[in-house]
Design a protein around this motif. Structure first.
Motif, PDB file in Angstrom:
ATOM      1  N   VAL A  41       0.801  -1.228   0.000  1.00  0.00           N
ATOM      2  CA  VAL A  41       0.000   0.000   0.000  1.00  0.00           C
ATOM      3  C   VAL A  41       0.840   1.287   0.000  1.00  0.00           C
ATOM      4  N   PRO A  42       1.897   1.367   0.836  1.00  0.00           N
ATOM      5  CA  PRO A  42       2.687   2.613   0.823  1.00  0.00           C
ATOM      6  C   PRO A  42       3.269   2.933  -0.545  1.00  0.00           C
ATOM      7  N   LEU A  43       3.453   1.893  -1.387  1.00  0.00           N
ATOM      8  CA  LEU A  43       4.003   2.153  -2.715  1.00  0.00           C
ATOM      9  C   LEU A  43       3.049   2.991  -3.556  1.00  0.00           C
ATOM     10  N   TRP A  44       1.770   2.944  -3.199  1.00  0.00           N
ATOM     11  CA  TRP A  44       0.804   3.721  -3.981  1.00  0.00           C
ATOM     12  C   TRP A  44       0.756   5.175  -3.562  1.00  0.00           C
ATOM     13  N   ALA A  45       1.232   5.445  -2.344  1.00  0.00           N
ATOM     14  CA  ALA A  45       1.225   6.842  -1.885  1.00  0.00           C
ATOM     15  C   ALA A  45       2.364   7.579  -2.579  1.00  0.00           C
ATOM     16  N   SER A  46       2.180   8.860  -2.781  1.00  0.00           N
ATOM     17  CA  SER A  46       3.213   9.648  -3.460  1.00  0.00           C
ATOM     18  C   SER A  46       4.498   9.687  -2.646  1.00  0.00           C
ATOM     19  N   TYR A  47       5.580   9.540  -3.370  1.00  0.00           N
ATOM     20  CA  TYR A  47       6.921   9.634  -2.797  1.00  0.00           C
ATOM     21  C   TYR A  47       7.091  10.925  -2.003  1.00  0.00           C
ATOM     22  N   LEU A  48       6.592  12.035  -2.582  1.00  0.00           N
ATOM     23  CA  LEU A  48       6.765  13.339  -1.931  1.00  0.00           C
ATOM     24  C   LEU A  48       6.026  13.396  -0.606  1.00  0.00           C
ATOM     25  N   VAL A  49       4.814  12.848  -0.594  1.00  0.00           N
ATOM     26  CA  VAL A  49       4.029  12.876   0.639  1.00  0.00           C
ATOM     27  C   VAL A  49       4.775  12.130   1.734  1.00  0.00           C
ATOM     28  N   LYS A  50       5.345  10.969   1.361  1.00  0.00           N
ATOM     29  CA  LYS A  50       6.049  10.168   2.363  1.00  0.00           C
ATOM     30  C   LYS A  50       7.298  10.895   2.858  1.00  0.00           C
ATOM     31  N   ALA A  51       8.031  11.520   1.936  1.00  0.00           N
ATOM     32  CA  ALA A  51       9.242  12.230   2.338  1.00  0.00           C
ATOM     33  C   ALA A  51       8.885  13.426   3.238  1.00  0.00           C
ATOM     34  N   TYR A  52       7.823  14.144   2.874  1.00  0.00           N
ATOM     35  CA  TYR A  52       7.418  15.285   3.715  1.00  0.00           C
ATOM     36  C   TYR A  52       6.900  14.829   5.066  1.00  0.00           C
ATOM     37  N   ALA A  53       6.263  13.629   5.088  1.00  0.00           N
ATOM     38  CA  ALA A  53       5.821  13.087   6.370  1.00  0.00           C
ATOM     39  C   ALA A  53       7.023  12.894   7.283  1.00  0.00           C
ATOM     40  N   TRP A  54       8.114  12.368   6.717  1.00  0.00           N
ATOM     41  CA  TRP A  54       9.318  12.193   7.528  1.00  0.00           C
ATOM     42  C   TRP A  54       9.908  13.530   7.930  1.00  0.00           C
ATOM     43  N   ARG A  55       9.793  14.522   7.047  1.00  0.00           N
ATOM     44  CA  ARG A  55      10.296  15.853   7.406  1.00  0.00           C
ATOM     45  C   ARG A  55       9.606  16.372   8.657  1.00  0.00           C
ATOM     46  N   THR A  56       8.279  16.201   8.711  1.00  0.00           N
ATOM     47  CA  THR A  56       7.582  16.709   9.900  1.00  0.00           C
ATOM     48  C   THR A  56       7.853  15.811  11.105  1.00  0.00           C
ATOM     49  N   MET A  57       8.152  14.521  10.849  1.00  0.00           N
ATOM     50  CA  MET A  57       8.414  13.646  11.988  1.00  0.00           C
ATOM     51  C   MET A  57       9.751  13.947  12.656  1.00  0.00           C
ATOM     52  N   VAL A  58      10.770  14.295  11.865  1.00  0.00           N
ATOM     53  CA  VAL A  58      12.086  14.510  12.487  1.00  0.00           C
ATOM     54  C   VAL A  58      12.317  15.960  12.905  1.00  0.00           C
ATOM     55  N   GLN A  59      11.394  16.842  12.565  1.00  0.00           N
ATOM     56  CA  GLN A  59      11.624  18.242  12.927  1.00  0.00           C
ATOM     57  C   GLN A  59      11.521  18.431  14.449  1.00  0.00           C
ATOM     58  N   PRO A  60      12.056  19.546  14.968  1.00  0.00           N
ATOM     59  CA  PRO A  60      11.940  19.793  16.407  1.00  0.00           C
ATOM     60  C   PRO A  60      10.465  19.788  16.793  1.00  0.00           C
ATOM     61  N   ASP A  61      10.135  19.155  17.924  1.00  0.00           N
ATOM     62  CA  ASP A  61       8.748  19.002  18.389  1.00  0.00           C
ATOM     63  C   ASP A  61       7.936  18.105  17.459  1.00  0.00           C
ATOM     64  N   GLY A  62       8.593  17.343  16.591  1.00  0.00           N
ATOM     65  CA  GLY A  62       7.878  16.400  15.741  1.00  0.00           C
ATOM     66  C   GLY A  62       7.544  15.140  16.517  1.00  0.00           C
ATOM     67  N   VAL A  63       6.985  14.151  15.805  1.00  0.00           N
ATOM     68  CA  VAL A  63       6.553  12.917  16.469  1.00  0.00           C
ATOM     69  C   VAL A  63       7.724  12.229  17.170  1.00  0.00           C
ATOM     70  N   LEU A  64       8.861  12.119  16.502  1.00  0.00           N
ATOM     71  CA  LEU A  64      10.009  11.438  17.103  1.00  0.00           C
ATOM     72  C   LEU A  64      10.423  12.131  18.389  1.00  0.00           C
ATOM     73  N   ASP A  65      10.460  13.474  18.327  1.00  0.00           N
ATOM     74  CA  ASP A  65      10.888  14.261  19.479  1.00  0.00           C
ATOM     75  C   ASP A  65       9.932  14.073  20.642  1.00  0.00           C
ATOM     76  N   SER A  66       8.633  14.139  20.361  1.00  0.00           N
ATOM     77  CA  SER A  66       7.666  14.084  21.455  1.00  0.00           C
ATOM     78  C   SER A  66       7.513  12.661  21.992  1.00  0.00           C
ATOM     79  N   THR A  67       7.798  11.632  21.163  1.00  0.00           N
ATOM     80  CA  THR A  67       7.655  10.261  21.636  1.00  0.00           C
ATOM     81  C   THR A  67       8.899   9.780  22.353  1.00  0.00           C
ATOM     82  N   PHE A  68      10.069  10.002  21.709  1.00  0.00           N
ATOM     83  CA  PHE A  68      11.304   9.452  22.270  1.00  0.00           C
ATOM     84  C   PHE A  68      12.145  10.508  22.973  1.00  0.00           C
ATOM     85  N   GLY A  69      11.700  11.749  22.938  1.00  0.00           N
ATOM     86  CA  GLY A  69      12.453  12.799  23.602  1.00  0.00           C
ATOM     87  C   GLY A  69      13.697  13.224  22.838  1.00  0.00           C
TER      88      GLY A  69
END
Lengths: 405, 270
Positions: B108-136
């Motif tokens: 299924v992820p192969l059907w999602a746009s490459y850009l959407v997935k890359a931008y999702a990671w951008r917001t996840m690794v940004q300060p106060d993103g998901v990674l930051d708030s979950t793992f500190g």
């Protein structure tokens, strides 16, 4: 007769024009020997069109983001749809992030008109990608500030190559909640960038070297930089060192303006160079940012609408340019992008009546502090004759070296 | 005779396409790499020079090439480390009904746009993103974020061939190994791994080459990181012949990689 003259004197006179920036009237005096042209600038023998034909149905526009809004970004911001209806020219817009990208895209020959900054115009003229414009076909041309007409970046040998669009300064943007106290100097992204380590952003183009040079003009006066686009070897090396030191504190380089908006919104960038329109968009998205003109002055732009030499839609291109520099539209763009309009009458059409005062539309003293983007060539633009200056190819190499270091 | 003509008509167009569009483009890139540019207009000037290839061997560009190879290798290794146990679970442990569901989950992820997935990671690794708030903590934009993102993006290309290899592996081989007294670990090492190797090599062709050529994810999550792809992109506008030389380098690396992979017999597995 005029064209044969251009062919013969092209190189030398063009360089003379550059060297004597502002002294356009003395263009003929510099025409001694074509071999003295270090920039290698030959002006192709192209002619402007004499009269408009019937509109061709469409026009392909290459523009800075924010210059040609058709309502797709914000339904309220649209100065294209009405033009399409009245002129019968469908407008296709392609935006670019840097002048280098613009030159590359224009070279494909697929675009009819371009909003080019001063660091792109001469490259386009020299390569024959754009042709002279017949200013008498632009009904709004008489209303454009005389101080913007026939400048070294939009004319060669007294031949106009474009219609002035507007001008402004590159600003320093910062997060008001994360950067305290509020910065008033470019030192905040250079010598004092450590305060925001890993959060600084910079513009991703060789022309950004001029920003470092501009800062060095006041930070290291002993270097003797008079014009950030006229750097000899030593001065360029100093600017490169400054940028390499800056890199340690950089989060990312930007050329895509939407990415910069996002970076400031998320706080991954907290301070760096920007355009007013980016600050406006970021503020519109509730990011706590502010943009200021630092005390050292700034680099900036004076943009020109040019017509593609290979264009198949020249009538539409002229009509489009005429529309863009008309008082109402020029006022809208100036306010949306955050710059000074080129049309005198635009000042009466802005929603904020103080716009022209705030952006110094008629304030030549102010713009003397703004260093418009220009193409560096080996003949020093500041008039020095005892040294050779570094040209854009050298800047390009230097920038690649900084980015790759 | 008629038959032969029919065959020619059938194979001609695709072959022409292959030669003109694929090999022709490669040849043009290679030829461009020997040209130079006008210092003022950045236009391509057709005069022969070896300067571009010489510059490839400067420390700067060797560094970039090395960095890109390291990223591609790390992404490939991470993909293998995740894909092998996952494919094993899918093919051997999970009940049949769940198997289809898991396979869909991978695809299924192969059907999602490459850009959407890359931008999702951008917001996840940004300060106060998901990674930051979950793992500190968050790696921030840069090398680690890029490896993470690319691993995520290319994982399905590794899972699928490995899954197919596990499915093809006959149960009898494992039983025979056990009957002959091999412990599970020895069975894995001497029976499973050799039969998986071609599949892993096939998957690595995708993960490695896609990572090697990527320049978009780098710009989104890589911060100021410079890799081969972004170096090409930067030079395309300013120095096209040098960009072509860089492109030639990455093609060369891939050819060498494919030759190495061919020795494992994996290309029959693609």
């Amino acid at each position: 007769m005029r064209s044969s003259k251009i062919k013969g004197l092209g190189a030398a006179a063009a360089v003379a024009m550059l060297a004597l920036a502002g002294c356009g009237s003395s263009a003929d005096s510099g025409s001694t020997g074509a071999s003295a042209a270090p920039g290698g600038m030959q002006v192709p023998n192209l002619k402007a069109i004499d009269k408009l034909g019937t509109p061709e149905g469409e026009v392909n526009v290459l523009a800075w983001p924010g210059y040609v809004e058709d309502g797709s970004n914000d339904p309220k911001v649209d100065w294209v749809s009405d033009f399409e209806k009245s002129s019968g020219c469908k407008v296709n817009v392609k935006t670019f992030g840097t002048s280098d990208e613009a030159v590359q895209l224009m070279r494909t020959g697929q675009y009819d008109t371009i909003s080019a900054s001063g660091d792109a115009t001469l490259r386009l003229i020299a390569a024959g990608d754009v042709e002279p414009v017949n200013t008498s076909l632009i009904t709004n041309y008489p209303d454009i500030f005389d101080s913007l007409k026939m400048k070294p970046w939009n004319s060669v040998n007294g031949v106009a190559y474009g219609i002035p669009h507007g001008r402004g300064a590159n600003l320093l943007m910062y997060r008001t909640d994360l950067v305290k106290p509020a910065p008033d100097s470019w030192a905040a992204v250079f010598d004092k960038a450590g305060a925001q380590a890993g959060k600084v952003t910079a513009y991703d183009s060789p022309i950004y070297i001029a920003d470092a040079a501009l800062y060095l003009m006041s930070a290291k006066p002993e270097l003797g930089i008079k014009d950030p686009y006229a750097l000899d070897e030593t001065q360029l090396a100093a600017a490169v060192d400054l940028l390499k030191a800056q890199k340690a504190n950089i989060s990312e380089y930007w050329s895509d303006y939407l990415k910069e908006v996002q970076a400031f919104k998320s706080g991954s960038s907290t301070i760096g160079t920007t355009w007013q329109v980016i600050a406006n968009v970021a503020q519109g998205e509730k990011a706590p940012v502010e943009a200021v003109l630092p005390k050292e002055g700034a680099t900036g732009w004076s943009d020109t609408w040019m017509v593609g030499a290979k264009s198949q839609h020249k009538t539409c291109a002229y009509k489009f340019i005429d529309h863009i520099v008309s008082p109402k539209v020029n006022a809208q763009i100036a306010e949306y992008f955050g710059e000074a309009p080129a049309n005198k009458k635009a000042c009466a059409e802005t929603a904020d009546k103080n716009h022209c005062t705030i952006f110094h539309a008629e304030d030549e003293a102010y713009f003397s502090k703004v260093r418009y983007w220009n193409t560096p060539i080996s003949t020093c633009l500041d008039g020095r004759t005892d040294v050779k200056c570094t040209d854009y190819a050298t800047w390009t190499k230097a920038w690649t070296e900084i980015r790759n270091s | 005779m008629r038959r032969r003509r029919g065959l020619a008509a059938l194979l001609g167009p695709p072959l022409l396409w292959l030669v003109v569009a694929y090999l022709g483009a490669l040849a043009v890139i290679f030829a461009t790499a020997f040209w130079t540019t006008d210092p003022f207009t950045n236009e391509v000037v057709r005069s022969f020079t070896l300067e571009n290839f010489k510059e490839l061997f400067s420390t700067t560009y060797l560094g970039i090439i090395g960095r890109t190879l390291l990223i591609a290798a790390l992404v490939t290794l991470l993909c293998i480390a995740i894909a092998v146990p996952f494919a094993f679970f899918m093919a051997r442990v999970a009940p049949r009904r769940l198997r289809g569901l898991l396979l869909a989950a991978v695809l299924v992820p192969l059907w999602a746009s490459y850009l959407v997935k890359a931008y999702a990671w951008r917001t996840m690794v940004q300060p106060d993103g998901v990674l930051d708030s979950t793992f500190g903590a968050t790696p921030g934009y840069g090398f680690s974020a890029l490896v993470l993102t690319l691993t995520y993006l290319w994982l399905p290309y590794m899972v699928l061939p490995v899954y197919a290899a596990f499915e093809r592996l006959p149960e009898t081989h494992l039983e025979a190994s056990a009957d002959l007294g091999a412990r599970p670990l020895a069975t894995f090492r001497r029976v499973v791994v050799p039969s998986l190797l071609p599949a892993i090599a096939a998957g690595s062709v995708f993960t490695f080459s896609l990572s090697l050529g990527d320049y978009i994810a780098v710009q989104i999550v890589g911060g100021k990181l410079q890799v081969l792809g972004t170096a090409v992109l930067q030079n395309i506008t300013l120095d096209l012949p040098f960009a072509a030389a860089l492109g030639t380098a990455s093609v060369l690396i891939m050819v060498l990689y494919l030759l190495a992979v061919r020795r494992t017999g994996a290309l029959e597995n693609l």
